[in-house]
Write a protein that holds these residues in place. Structure first.
Motif, PDB file in Angstrom:
ATOM      1  N   LYS A 132       0.952  -1.228  -0.056  1.00  9.94           N
ATOM      2  CA  LYS A 132      -0.042   0.093   0.062  1.00  9.94           C
ATOM      3  C   LYS A 132       0.814   1.384   0.000  1.00  9.94           C
ATOM      4  O   LYS A 132       2.020   1.317   0.576  1.00  9.94           O
ATOM      5  CB  LYS A 132      -0.780  -0.082   1.153  1.00  9.94           C
ATOM      6  CG  LYS A 132      -1.801  -1.170   1.390  1.00  9.94           C
ATOM      7  CD  LYS A 132      -2.308  -1.305   2.794  1.00  9.94           C
ATOM      8  CE  LYS A 132      -3.420  -0.400   2.831  1.00  9.94           C
ATOM      9  NZ  LYS A 132      -3.976  -0.479   4.397  1.00  9.94           N
ATOM     10  N   ALA A 133       0.237   2.310  -0.162  1.00 12.63           N
ATOM     11  CA  ALA A 133       1.132   3.795  -0.375  1.00 12.63           C
ATOM     12  C   ALA A 133       1.180   3.953   1.258  1.00 12.63           C
ATOM     13  O   ALA A 133       0.246   3.800   2.052  1.00 12.63           O
ATOM     14  CB  ALA A 133       0.139   4.754  -1.017  1.00 12.63           C
ATOM     15  N   VAL A 134       2.280   4.472   1.508  1.00 13.85           N
ATOM     16  CA  VAL A 134       2.354   4.834   3.135  1.00 13.85           C
ATOM     17  C   VAL A 134       1.592   6.130   3.295  1.00 13.85           C
ATOM     18  O   VAL A 134       1.179   6.872   2.754  1.00 13.85           O
ATOM     19  CB  VAL A 134       3.914   5.363   3.131  1.00 13.85           C
ATOM     20  CG1 VAL A 134       4.332   6.640   2.644  1.00 13.85           C
ATOM     21  CG2 VAL A 134       4.338   5.604   4.831  1.00 13.85           C
ATOM     22  N   ASN A 135       0.910   5.861   4.744  1.00 16.77           N
ATOM     23  CA  ASN A 135       0.280   6.762   5.146  1.00 16.77           C
ATOM     24  C   ASN A 135       0.173   6.680   6.512  1.00 16.77           C
ATOM     25  O   ASN A 135       0.666   6.012   7.251  1.00 16.77           O
ATOM     26  CB  ASN A 135      -1.496   6.471   4.675  1.00 16.77           C
ATOM     27  CG  ASN A 135      -1.862   5.427   5.398  1.00 16.77           C
ATOM     28  OD1 ASN A 135      -1.224   4.123   5.478  1.00 16.77           O
ATOM     29  ND2 ASN A 135      -3.363   5.401   5.598  1.00 16.77           N
ATOM     30  N   ASN A 136      -0.004   7.994   7.205  1.00 21.87           N
ATOM     31  CA  ASN A 136      -0.064   8.240   8.644  1.00 21.87           C
ATOM     32  C   ASN A 136       1.025   7.656   9.459  1.00 21.87           C
ATOM     33  O   ASN A 136       1.204   7.262  10.352  1.00 21.87           O
ATOM     34  CB  ASN A 136      -1.291   7.614   9.295  1.00 21.87           C
ATOM     35  CG  ASN A 136      -2.594   8.433   9.063  1.00 21.87           C
ATOM     36  OD1 ASN A 136      -2.534   9.673   8.722  1.00 21.87           O
ATOM     37  ND2 ASN A 136      -3.857   7.850   9.480  1.00 21.87           N
ATOM     38  N   PHE A 137       2.359   7.667   8.795  1.00 19.97           N
ATOM     39  CA  PHE A 137       3.559   7.407   9.334  1.00 19.97           C
ATOM     40  C   PHE A 137       3.771   8.453  10.455  1.00 19.97           C
ATOM     41  O   PHE A 137       3.900   9.580  10.358  1.00 19.97           O
ATOM     42  CB  PHE A 137       4.626   7.346   8.428  1.00 19.97           C
ATOM     43  CG  PHE A 137       6.017   7.141   9.190  1.00 19.97           C
ATOM     44  CD1 PHE A 137       6.317   5.730   9.510  1.00 19.97           C
ATOM     45  CD2 PHE A 137       6.873   8.129   9.650  1.00 19.97           C
ATOM     46  CE1 PHE A 137       7.548   5.377  10.446  1.00 19.97           C
ATOM     47  CE2 PHE A 137       8.015   7.741  10.309  1.00 19.97           C
ATOM     48  CZ  PHE A 137       8.303   6.639  10.479  1.00 19.97           C
ATOM     49  N   SER A 138       4.205   7.928  11.682  1.00 16.29           N
ATOM     50  CA  SER A 138       4.842   8.733  12.845  1.00 16.29           C
ATOM     51  C   SER A 138       5.945   7.943  13.528  1.00 16.29           C
ATOM     52  O   SER A 138       5.901   6.711  13.560  1.00 16.29           O
ATOM     53  CB  SER A 138       3.765   9.396  13.806  1.00 16.29           C
ATOM     54  OG  SER A 138       3.227   8.108  14.359  1.00 16.29           O
ATOM     55  N   SER A 139       6.950   8.702  13.872  1.00 19.69           N
ATOM     56  CA  SER A 139       7.984   8.295  14.719  1.00 19.69           C
ATOM     57  C   SER A 139       7.583   7.473  15.798  1.00 19.69           C
ATOM     58  O   SER A 139       6.565   8.220  16.704  1.00 19.69           O
ATOM     59  CB  SER A 139       9.038   8.946  14.927  1.00 19.69           C
ATOM     60  OG  SER A 139       9.752   9.443  13.844  1.00 19.69           O
ATOM     61  N   ALA A 140       7.769   6.238  16.408  1.00 16.11           N
ATOM     62  CA  ALA A 140       7.690   5.879  17.670  1.00 16.11           C
ATOM     63  C   ALA A 140       8.213   6.669  18.832  1.00 16.11           C
ATOM     64  O   ALA A 140       9.490   7.635  18.504  1.00 16.11           O
ATOM     65  CB  ALA A 140       8.267   4.418  17.665  1.00 16.11           C
ATOM     66  N   GLU A 141       8.149   6.600  19.973  1.00 16.61           N
ATOM     67  CA  GLU A 141       8.635   7.203  21.029  1.00 16.61           C
ATOM     68  C   GLU A 141      10.040   6.951  21.156  1.00 16.61           C
ATOM     69  O   GLU A 141      10.463   6.007  20.758  1.00 16.61           O
ATOM     70  CB  GLU A 141       8.034   6.658  22.311  1.00 16.61           C
ATOM     71  CG  GLU A 141       6.473   6.921  22.431  1.00 16.61           C
ATOM     72  CD  GLU A 141       5.713   5.972  21.920  1.00 16.61           C
ATOM     73  OE1 GLU A 141       4.344   6.215  21.931  1.00 16.61           O
ATOM     74  OE2 GLU A 141       6.177   5.119  21.039  1.00 16.61           O
ATOM     75  N   SER A 142      10.968   7.963  21.710  1.00 11.63           N
ATOM     76  CA  SER A 142      12.531   7.762  21.668  1.00 11.63           C
ATOM     77  C   SER A 142      12.910   6.698  22.209  1.00 11.63           C
ATOM     78  O   SER A 142      14.022   6.058  21.561  1.00 11.63           O
ATOM     79  CB  SER A 142      13.020   9.204  22.090  1.00 11.63           C
ATOM     80  OG  SER A 142      12.775   8.990  23.515  1.00 11.63           O
ATOM     81  N   TYR A 143      12.706   6.113  23.158  1.00 12.57           N
ATOM     82  CA  TYR A 143      12.777   4.878  23.552  1.00 12.57           C
ATOM     83  C   TYR A 143      12.882   3.583  22.879  1.00 12.57           C
ATOM     84  O   TYR A 143      13.663   2.514  23.232  1.00 12.57           O
ATOM     85  CB  TYR A 143      12.407   4.646  25.167  1.00 12.57           C
ATOM     86  CG  TYR A 143      10.959   4.159  25.068  1.00 12.57           C
ATOM     87  CD1 TYR A 143      10.496   2.888  25.102  1.00 12.57           C
ATOM     88  CD2 TYR A 143       9.796   5.079  25.348  1.00 12.57           C
ATOM     89  CE1 TYR A 143       9.276   2.369  25.055  1.00 12.57           C
ATOM     90  CE2 TYR A 143       8.427   4.565  25.356  1.00 12.57           C
ATOM     91  CZ  TYR A 143       8.222   3.475  25.270  1.00 12.57           C
ATOM     92  OH  TYR A 143       6.935   2.826  25.129  1.00 12.57           O
TER      93      TYR A 143
END
Length: 186
Positions: A132-143
């Motif tokens: 699928k096309a990438v959607n709603n990507f966000s980085s996980a928490e820093s830990y």
């Protein structure tokens, strides 16, 4: 240098991040969440299923050093792409096998690779990996970033992740960054 990104889900992102970070041509690997219903979910929302996101890694790579075909070869070797919403003891839709493309060329290559693997019956069952096309990507928490390196005492890392990393090293040592090659040869 020619830079591209691709986002991959292959179970727990700790293992996937650690493996891809070792490969020559990889510029960065970010553990995160994607392909869900909300923007910027928390780890808890992803784990309890309310966000419908997958644990993923977003890989930035230099196409002059590494091609998408090689990335996909590693991707299909380090997890079970025939297991729906599960990787080993990790169960839930957040562990789904998914390729989230950033270009139509990536989509075409991924779909062709899946068709080829299914036609040669490389796996005993059909591949369930979504493309699928990438959607709603966000980085996980820093830990979560570089978790395996920062938490070598963690039992999951010692028992599960270490096994996957050893398999990767035995099959793909030729892909390691030069400093990794020197360490693994020592």
């Amino acid at each position: 240098m020619s830079i591209e990104k691709i986002t991959l889900g292959a179970g727990c992102f700790w293992c996937v991040e650690n493996i891809f970070a070792r490969i020559e041509g990889i510029v960065s690997v970010v553990s995160g969440y994607a392909d869900g219903d909300i923007i910027n979910p928390s780890y808890e929302q992803v784990c309890n299923g309310t966000a419908n996101h997958a644990e993923v890694v977003q890989i930035t790579f230099d196409t002059t050093l590494l091609d998408i075909e090689t990335i996909l070869t590693v991707f299909f070797a380090i997890h079970d792409p025939t297991s729906l919403n599960r990787q080993g003891d990790d169960i839930g839709s957040q562990y789904r096998s998914t390729i989230l493309f950033h270009t139509t060329e990536q989509q075409e290559i991924a779909e062709a690779r899946i068709a080829q693997l299914n036609s040669t019956e490389e796996f005993e069952q059909a591949i369930v990996t979504t493309v699928k096309a990438v959607n709603n990507f966000s980085s996980a928490e820093s830990y979560h970033q570089d978790y395996v390196t920062n938490n070598p005492e963690n039992k999951y890392c010692q028992l599960v992740v270490a096994r996957k990393i050893q398999k990767f090293l035995s099959e793909f040592s030729h892909l390691l960054k030069s400093e990794e090659q020197a360490i693994s040869a020592a």
